[in-house]
Scaffold this active site. Structure first.
Site, PDB file in Angstrom:
ATOM      1  N   GLU A 149      79.501  -3.607  51.798  1.00  0.00           N
ATOM      2  CA  GLU A 149      78.780  -4.703  51.160  1.00  0.00           C
ATOM      3  C   GLU A 149      78.292  -4.255  49.778  1.00  0.00           C
ATOM      4  O   GLU A 149      77.116  -4.410  49.408  1.00  0.00           O
ATOM      5  CB  GLU A 149      77.606  -5.170  52.030  1.00  0.00           C
ATOM      6  CG  GLU A 149      78.007  -5.702  53.393  1.00  0.00           C
ATOM      7  CD  GLU A 149      78.852  -6.969  53.346  1.00  0.00           C
ATOM      8  OE1 GLU A 149      79.027  -7.529  52.242  1.00  0.00           O
ATOM      9  OE2 GLU A 149      79.331  -7.403  54.407  1.00  0.00           O
ATOM     10  N   ASP A 428      66.216 -22.752  52.268  1.00  0.00           N
ATOM     11  CA  ASP A 428      65.508 -23.774  53.039  1.00  0.00           C
ATOM     12  C   ASP A 428      64.287 -23.174  53.726  1.00  0.00           C
ATOM     13  O   ASP A 428      63.205 -23.788  53.745  1.00  0.00           O
ATOM     14  CB  ASP A 428      66.440 -24.380  54.091  1.00  0.00           C
ATOM     15  CG  ASP A 428      67.500 -25.280  53.474  1.00  0.00           C
ATOM     16  OD1 ASP A 428      67.373 -25.629  52.288  1.00  0.00           O
ATOM     17  OD2 ASP A 428      68.464 -25.631  54.190  1.00  0.00           O
TER      18      ASP A 428
END
Length: 446
Positions: A149, A428
């Site tokens: 990553e 969110d």
């Protein structure tokens, strides 16, 4: 191609003699050049299910057993993410090659040792740079590194520090070589990885793009996920399906920076000596209020917990911690939150899942559904845009989302007054967490 994995002079009681493994049958197709490359860098961007991590794990286990003087350092931005990623992939590779008897695997700290020679695979996080640069090997030399990553490493200077840690002479007369392998999903075309390795690679660099179509072990259901993504979310398919660079234009939030900090009381701060006070960026508990938000996930989307603090006077939001994982039951969500130390905190969750909220309450969490209203998403975004967002480096998923969370476009490329339905789980959750601080028309919004 066949390769002898078991050395003749090491025959444990559980498995006497040699074992022959056919690498093409174990590894599969699509990575021939990758497997044989001996240059300084292998940079592999790819889609999900492209086999890049599993192939890399197989390569390291196979070649550690082939080269008796090789040692490997495995790195991610944060140490805590290694156990469930690279460490697990390397254990899987050992099992797949059938060489469990030859490896000693420890979890505290994470470490793997090849028993016949004492060679080691070390695991480190960039959140403790001194442990990265101070590794001393007992056998051979530290010649290989795997950065999984690699997209999470936002600073090229951090990579240069890692690059310099692969140093020292290889044994004279040996065919051993030094190499750094980077694997990642290419979410953002503006990332330094593109310019450094892909735009103009030198003869020491292999820049490779792979995708799920080279993975012959995917079944029909696996492939259908990508075909559905291709139809419903072409933008994500280009990156998560084909392995192309993500094109980022029109970020929702531009007022953010990555910076380490520590939340501390003023009393505790005053107890520190002057050097300790200057050593870190401290945020006083007395000047901020905590905020916790939860977005529910399912099979393919992650459940996301936002842990932050807000300073309404100086207009700053501090992103302190996160949970981000797919496939979690509500029981596992509760267990994770409790193990992180946030089991007694008040959490605002997505009110679209009242059943999940009730289950989490039954498991001991203090969870409340968010109050949604007309245009609540845009109202929340407008509120957050007035704040500076300071993100702790360990919040790697928040960093990925906020650097890819853009305004949506119509078919003609015109921007719409709504964000994309992607890279929005922690975005969110942040809005839910800040609900009580966002006022509109006499009622709290987010």
């Amino acid at each position: 191609m066949r390769h002898i994995l078991y050395p003749e002079d090491y025959k444990p009681q559980v498995n006497r003699g040699k074992k022959i493994v056919s690498l093409p049958e174990v590894v599969g197709r699509g990575y021939g050049t990758f497997w044989n490359w001996k240059g300084r860098y292998r940079a592999v961007k790819g889609s999900r299910a492209s086999k890049k991590s599993k192939t890399t794990a197989l390569w390291f286990i196979t070649n550690m057993m082939k080269y008796p003087d090789a040692n490997t350092l495995v790195v991610r931005k944060t140490y805590r993410t290694l156990k469930d990623s690279c460490f697990t992939e390397l254990k899987w590779a050992i099992h797949r090659l059938g060489v469990d008897a030859f490896w000693d695997i420890k979890e505290s700290p994470l470490e793997m040792t090849y028993k016949p020679t004492g060679q080691k695979i070390y695991f480190r996080g960039l959140d403790d740079p001194l442990k990265v640069t101070s590794i001393t090997v007992d056998q051979g030399c530290l010649c290989w590194m795997w950065i999984e990553e690699a997209y999470e490493i936002s600073s090229e200077d951090d990579f240069n520090m890692l690059d310099e840690s692969i140093r020292g002479a290889v044994p004279e007369g040996s065919d051993l070589f030094k190499q750094i392998t980077l694997t990642f999903n290419p979410w953002n075309e503006h990332h330094w990885l593109k310019k450094r390795f892909f735009d103009n690679p030198d003869d020491e660099t292999l820049a490779l793009t792979t995708n799920y179509m080279c993975n012959e072990w995917l079944d029909a259901a696996d492939r259908k996920v990508f075909e559905t993504m291709k139809k419903q979310n072409p933008r994500r398919y280009r990156v998560a399906g084909l392995g192309d660079w993500g094109i980022v234009d029109g970020l929702v939030y531009e007022n953010w920076k990555e910076e380490a900090f520590e939340i501390i009381s003023k009393a505790d701060f005053l107890d520190l000596d002057e050097a300790e006070q200057k050593a870190k960026n401290y945020v006083f508990k007395e000047s901020v209020k905590s905020a916790f938000g939860l977005d529910f996930g399912y099979t393919n989307d992650p459940a996301a917990l936002f842990v932050g603090f807000i300073d309404t006077k100086d207009k700053k939001i501090y992103v302190y911690d996160e949970m981000y994982a797919a496939g979690l039951s509500n029981e596992r969500i509760a267990n994770n939150i409790q193990s992180m130390g946030y089991g007694k905190e008040r959490i605002i969750a997505d009110s679209a899942e009242p059943k999940s909220i009730d289950q989490l309450k039954g498991l001991g969490l203090k969870v409340k559904g968010a109050e949604k209203g007309k245009d609540s998403v845009n109202h929340g975004i407008q509120f957050i845009q007035d704040y500076e967002i300071i993100i702790h480096p360990r919040c790697v998923n928040f960093l990925t989302e906020i650097s890819n969370y853009t305004w949506d476009k119509d078919k003609l490329g015109n921007k719409l007054n709504r964000p994309i339905d992607d890279f929005n789980h922690l975005m969110d959750a942040m809005r839910y967490a800040l609900e009580k601080f966002i006022a509109k028309g006499g009622r709290w919004m987010y």
